[in-house]
Design a protein around this motif. Structure first.
Motif, PDB file in Angstrom:
ATOM      1  N   VAL A 128      10.204  -8.863  14.377  1.00 58.08           N
ATOM      2  CA  VAL A 128       9.897  -7.438  14.355  1.00 58.08           C
ATOM      3  C   VAL A 128       8.637  -7.157  15.164  1.00 58.08           C
ATOM      4  O   VAL A 128       8.603  -6.284  16.031  1.00 58.08           O
ATOM      5  N   GLU A 129       7.580  -7.941  14.895  1.00 56.13           N
ATOM      6  CA  GLU A 129       6.320  -7.781  15.633  1.00 56.13           C
ATOM      7  C   GLU A 129       6.331  -8.526  16.966  1.00 56.13           C
ATOM      8  O   GLU A 129       5.393  -8.401  17.754  1.00 56.13           O
ATOM      9  N   HIS A 130       7.366  -9.331  17.200  1.00 53.77           N
ATOM     10  CA  HIS A 130       7.471 -10.138  18.428  1.00 53.77           C
ATOM     11  C   HIS A 130       6.248 -11.044  18.588  1.00 53.77           C
ATOM     12  O   HIS A 130       5.509 -10.956  19.569  1.00 53.77           O
ATOM     13  N   LYS A 131       6.049 -11.911  17.592  1.00 59.28           N
ATOM     14  CA  LYS A 131       4.903 -12.813  17.603  1.00 59.28           C
ATOM     15  C   LYS A 131       5.344 -14.252  17.360  1.00 59.28           C
ATOM     16  O   LYS A 131       6.227 -14.502  16.533  1.00 59.28           O
ATOM     17  N   PHE A 132       4.721 -15.183  18.087  1.00 59.70           N
ATOM     18  CA  PHE A 132       4.774 -16.603  17.769  1.00 59.70           C
ATOM     19  C   PHE A 132       3.433 -16.967  17.134  1.00 59.70           C
ATOM     20  O   PHE A 132       2.378 -16.635  17.681  1.00 59.70           O
ATOM     21  N   HIS A 174      -0.230  14.368   7.875  1.00 61.21           N
ATOM     22  CA  HIS A 174      -0.044  13.618   9.116  1.00 61.21           C
ATOM     23  C   HIS A 174       0.843  12.374   8.956  1.00 61.21           C
ATOM     24  O   HIS A 174       1.831  12.219   9.683  1.00 61.21           O
ATOM     25  N   LEU A 175       0.489  11.476   8.042  1.00 60.67           N
ATOM     26  CA  LEU A 175       1.180  10.177   7.972  1.00 60.67           C
ATOM     27  C   LEU A 175       2.623  10.313   7.529  1.00 60.67           C
ATOM     28  O   LEU A 175       3.491   9.554   7.980  1.00 60.67           O
ATOM     29  N   ARG A 176       2.910  11.265   6.676  1.00 63.12           N
ATOM     30  CA  ARG A 176       4.260  11.382   6.128  1.00 63.12           C
ATOM     31  C   ARG A 176       5.301  11.787   7.170  1.00 63.12           C
ATOM     32  O   ARG A 176       6.502  11.627   6.956  1.00 63.12           O
ATOM     33  N   THR A 177       4.859  12.327   8.301  1.00 63.99           N
ATOM     34  CA  THR A 177       5.800  12.788   9.335  1.00 63.99           C
ATOM     35  C   THR A 177       6.091  11.730  10.386  1.00 63.99           C
ATOM     36  O   THR A 177       6.890  11.967  11.292  1.00 63.99           O
ATOM     37  N   ILE A 178       5.453  10.564  10.275  1.00 57.31           N
ATOM     38  CA  ILE A 178       5.609   9.528  11.312  1.00 57.31           C
ATOM     39  C   ILE A 178       6.790   8.624  10.966  1.00 57.31           C
ATOM     40  O   ILE A 178       6.817   8.013   9.901  1.00 57.31           O
ATOM     41  N   PRO A 179       7.783   8.519  11.850  1.00 60.54           N
ATOM     42  CA  PRO A 179       8.932   7.641  11.583  1.00 60.54           C
ATOM     43  C   PRO A 179       8.555   6.177  11.810  1.00 60.54           C
ATOM     44  O   PRO A 179       7.438   5.859  12.204  1.00 60.54           O
ATOM     45  N   ASP A 180       9.512   5.302  11.586  1.00 60.00           N
ATOM     46  CA  ASP A 180       9.287   3.873  11.814  1.00 60.00           C
ATOM     47  C   ASP A 180       9.366   3.604  13.314  1.00 60.00           C
ATOM     48  O   ASP A 180      10.435   3.365  13.867  1.00 60.00           O
ATOM     49  N   LEU A 181       8.213   3.635  13.968  1.00 59.04           N
ATOM     50  CA  LEU A 181       8.175   3.463  15.425  1.00 59.04           C
ATOM     51  C   LEU A 181       8.670   2.083  15.842  1.00 59.04           C
ATOM     52  O   LEU A 181       9.280   1.928  16.903  1.00 59.04           O
ATOM     53  N   GLN A 182       8.393   1.070  15.025  1.00 63.00           N
ATOM     54  CA  GLN A 182       8.866  -0.280  15.353  1.00 63.00           C
ATOM     55  C   GLN A 182      10.388  -0.337  15.336  1.00 63.00           C
ATOM     56  O   GLN A 182      11.001  -0.960  16.207  1.00 63.00           O
TER      57      GLN A 182
END
Length: 890
Positions: free
Chosen positions: A162-166, A372-380
């Motif tokens: 999801v985060e694209h991390k090794f 503010h925060l409640r209107t932000i979708p899952d950008l990832q």
């Protein structure tokens, strides 16, 4: 379950026999793998899978059918498509099982899809297609090695898809793999890859440790841990800086050879290199073992970090009371922070600075939380869909819509002068929003905003001449339909509306009370009638217009596909910026959640004063347990806790059952834990030295599945504490030694207490019913006795829940039995037996002490005489011999 399962398997007797033979020829599989067979209109499972699925999903065995001949039958269970999809979700996301799906291709069955809790790529559309968020998804591999001293070396490689991390980590571990357990807790993988290594007891032990953390273990062959193609794979997968030549050889993390082999195994298992959507997307970082406070599974359970019931009730877990997050990525980060309490004093104080700012500034906190925060979708999640070419214009618009709201959020944050908030959140957020200006401009140029209001996401007609021509035609048809609306409304003499949806296209709609007027008129076709939606219908003219409109509309959609592909391709180039934006918003969301917890509590939460590790101070005033105080009908009694290195490091806590001993020691551990996460704590004041570990031995649970008794589990957890604890650790132990005989248990408890108090010198709270432990303070000055108070009168017991200095002078077991409504005759018999046993024990102890004392005196005098006659050549030598004898006999 939405529909009943299909009851008939469409196979003739010969086909059944052939399939039974094939199924029995399949290689063995783990019980945690379920095989499905796709039969186009439905799916089947067979044998053990059928028996398991019938109980697990349908909750009955009556749906199992037998196929084959009398001598060679196979249990069979049928799933229709709806139930199949529901069960796949349950297996992968709830049960954490593996799934295999076979498809018949040209008369031969072949494995077509496979998935596991850590490898969901082939099932993402099914699992998350209609869900607004994604779950954290990490897979790790562990490779066991040893150095020239035969120390166990663990190489850990983690891949976060999801985060694209090794992430790589390498460390030395003990025979119980306690460090590995702590790392698994911190990383929280869905699945762990281990190397098959014959009959290796260390690998078996490692497997048990990982499974104890609730992680599915997958065994892979040794060749999967080869690093032969690792550099080649990393060169394709890693996102190098612009203009930088891809060369994974230069990465310092690859100096960790054992961890590199583990990363190679995960890359092969997930087949990352074969998926073009993963190319140039990953970053590489070290996962330092010493960066976080040590927590094992016993500590996680003792502190109630996560709900055991699967609920998010604030009453039963720290996650429950913490989680006031408004965004999906905020919730994921909160879970990560809870699993990774910090040891870096500067990082902790940065979090506390921001929480304090949000607690004291009510306007900023409430605007963030409520607006503010409640209107932000899952950008990832949206970005992941775009990268995998599964997004549409609506997904691109949702990102645009979120970006439009962020300047107001930045402006709200700018009202604070706090330097930490500005440097960590406000300034980076403002820069990232500016970096997305070109994306916003692209969306404004391409999407037809006039249609967005009615739920249609199309390319602007002016973007292309052919699109413009088709849009003009559709506008003409819409004008004609509105004209027909006016005629219909006039003809019926009632209020009629023109509406549209994806199912019917355009239609007329009237209120339910006017439905008879329409249904009695044969000039109109009724589409459906619903209680809330009224009656939907069409005139013959509207049906004709709608058919012609839909034909042009479909051509419009087809023609704009190539343009949509270009838009999504351009949007994917902003993935790195959106990922960073998502991370900062998640961080702000979690810190706002911490502030909301502190500000909304009926009782005070305070900012803890953190001291550097090694300072040796723990001072909590009027401390409470955050979960217990929120329970209904609870009036919490707060207490103090004070520890100082070389003065008071060990508390022996006695008192009646239900008196609050366990809650008290857990409250101390929870307060220390919350401070290390970066949260305010439920106290009037708190000073805390940074600890390296929070170690717990609480509760008495059998582990029969693993073949371990209560006492064995207790001893394993305790030896882990003894090996791990240092002077900078916090240890809580509750009722150690109850799983064996009284004398043995008391002896073990005393020995462990002495070890922790004198050698380890860790801050320790030891709750016990062994009153013998209260004598330790006479010989060990850093031990302090405490007790939870209670008052007895007329055979009744009143628990005060106050922790006071000194030891408890009696046991209250019989009083507690009375509170539990034991029969009076049983209570009376118990009191008599207790008095008899106490009298016998006192007289026996007195006689034994007298007898032993006389024998010892005589032995000691005889040895002294012998030394005087045989060993001593001078007074000094004689004195030294007698001194040694004295020490020995004492």
């Amino acid at each position: 379950m939405s529909t009943k399962p299909v009851n008939h398997l469409n196979l003739d007797p010969e086909q059944q026999k052939t399939f039974v033979r094939f199924h029995k020829s399949l290689p063995d599989k783990p019980l945690t793998t379920v095989r499905f067979f796709n039969r186009q209109d439905y799916y089947t499972v067979h044998g053990q899978d059928a028996t398991f699925a019938a109980k697990d999903f349908y909750k009955t065995n009556h749906l199992i059918k037998n196929i084959g001949s009398d001598n060679d039958i196979l249990e069979t269970l049928i799933f229709n498509k709806a139930n199949f999809e529901a069960y796949i979700k349950q297996l992968l996301l709830v049960n954490h099982y593996r799934v295999e799906i076979f498809v018949n291709k040209g008369g031969k069955w072949a494995l077509d899809f496979k998935g596991s809790p850590g490898n969901l790529s082939q099932f993402e559309d099914l699992l998350f297609g209609n869900i607004e968020q994604i779950e954290a998804n990490i897979v790790i591999a562990l490779k066991l090695s040893s150095d020239f001293k035969n120390n166990k070396i663990i190489g850990l490689g983690a891949v976060d898809t999801v985060e694209h991390k090794f992430q790589l980590s390498e460390f030395t571990d003990d025979e119980y793999f306690s460090h590995t357990e702590s790392m698994v807790i911190k990383v929280s993988p869905k699945e762990c890859i281990l190397m098959t290594d014959g009959i290796n007891p260390d690998v078996e032990q490692l497997k048990k440790v990982v499974e104890r953390c609730g992680v599915l273990v997958t065994m892979r062959k040794k060749s999967d841990f080869s690093t032969d193609t690792l550099i080649q794979d990393l060169n394709k997968l890693i996102m190098f800086e612009e203009g930088q030549q891809p060369n994974a050889h230069t990465l310092p993390q690859l100096q960790l050879e054992i961890s590199s082999a583990a990363i190679a195994a995960v890359i092969k298992y997930l087949e990352l290199s074969s998926d073009s959507d993963n190319l140039n997307q990953f970053t590489v970082e070290n996962l330092g073992y010493n960066k976080f406070v040590h927590l094992d599974s016993a500590g996680v359970q003792a502190l109630n970090l996560f709900s055991n019931t699967g609920t998010m009730s604030k009453h039963d877990s720290l996650l429950g009371i913490f989680d006031k997050c408004r965004t999906p990525h905020g919730h994921r980060l909160l879970v990560q922070w809870i699993r990774q309490p910090l040891r870096d004093l500067n990082e902790i104080n940065e979090r506390l600075d921001i929480v304090e700012t949000l607690v004291t500034n009510t306007d900023i906190r409430q605007q963030l939380y409520d607006q503010h925060l409640r209107t932000i979708p899952d950008l990832q999640a949206l970005m992941r869909k775009i990268q995998r070419k599964r997004a549409n214009l609506q997904d691109c618009y949702r990102i645009y819509h979120a970006l439009q709201k962020l300047p107001d959020l930045v402006q709200t944050l700018s009202n604070s002068d706090d330097k930490t908030l500005k440097s960590i959140i406000t300034t980076p957020l403002k820069e990232l929003v500016n970096d997305m200006n070109k994306y916003q401009a692209m969306i404004e140029e391409t999407i037809d905003f006039n249609l967005v209001e009615r739920g249609e996401f199309l390319i602007q007609s002016g973007f292309d001449d052919e699109l413009q021509e088709m849009r003009n035609q559709m506008n003409e048809y819409e004008t004609k339909m509105k004209s027909n609306l006016n005629k219909t409304s006039g003809a019926l003499g009632i209020s009629v509306k023109l509406d549209s949806n994806s199912q019917y296209g355009f239609f007329f709609k009237v209120a339910l009370k006017d439905g008879k007027t329409v249904s009695n008129n044969k000039s109109y076709e009724v589409l459906d009638t619903t209680k809330g939606g009224g009656m939907r219908f069409r005139s013959f003219k509207l049906t004709e217009l709608n058919t012609e409109y839909q034909a042009i509309y479909q051509n419009y959609l087809e023609h704009q596909k190539s343009i949509v592909v270009e838009v999504i391709q351009t949007a994917s180039s902003y993935s790195a910026t959106l990922l960073n934006l998502s991370r900062i918003l998640a961080q702000l969301d979690v810190l706002t959640s911490f502030a909301m917890l502190a500000a909304s509590s009926l009782h005070p939460y305070v900012r803890p004063i953190l001291h550097p590790q090694g300072t040796g101070l723990l001072d909590l005033k009027q401390m409470r347990h955050p979960c217990v105080e929120l329970q209904d009908s609870v009036s919490y009694i707060p207490n103090d806790a004070y520890f100082e290195q070389n003065k008071c490091t060990f508390n022996v806590i006695t008192g009646p059952n239900m008196g609050g001993k366990s809650t008290y020691i857990r409250s101390v551990a929870v307060a220390v834990f919350m401070a290390h996460v970066g949260s305010f704590v439920p106290c009037d004041s708190a000073e805390i030295s940074v600890v390296d570990a929070i170690l717990a031995r609480v509760g008495a649970n059998d582990s029969q599945i693993k073949g371990l008794s209560t006492f064995m589990v207790e001893m394993i957890e305790t030896v882990s504490i003894l090996k791990k604890a240092t002077a900078d650790s916090l240890v809580i132990i509750d009722e150690l030694g109850r799983g064996t005989s009284t004398y043995e248990g008391c002896g073990i408890a005393c020995a462990i207490a002495e070890r922790l108090a004198t050698d380890t010198k860790a801050f320790t709270l030891f709750a016990t019913h062994f009153h013998e432990l209260t004598k330790l303070y006479e010989t060990i000055p850093t031990i302090l006795n405490k007790h939870v108070s209670a008052v007895t009168s007329n055979d009744s017991l009143t628990l005060l829940y106050q922790v006071q200095p000194g030891s408890c002078d009696k046991s209250f077991g019989i009083h507690v039995a009375a509170m539990a409504k034991f029969p009076k005759n049983v209570i009376q018999d118990a009191a008599k037996k207790l008095a008899l046993l106490e009298s016998f024990e006192t007289s026996k102890t007195s006689e034994e002490q007298k007898e032993i004392t006389e024998i010892d005196k005589e032995k000691f005098l005889n040895e002294c005489k012998r030394c005087a006659q045989e060993c001593a050549s001078s007074d000094d030598e004689l004195f030294n011999h007698i001194k040694k004898l004295r020490t020995k006999f004492l």
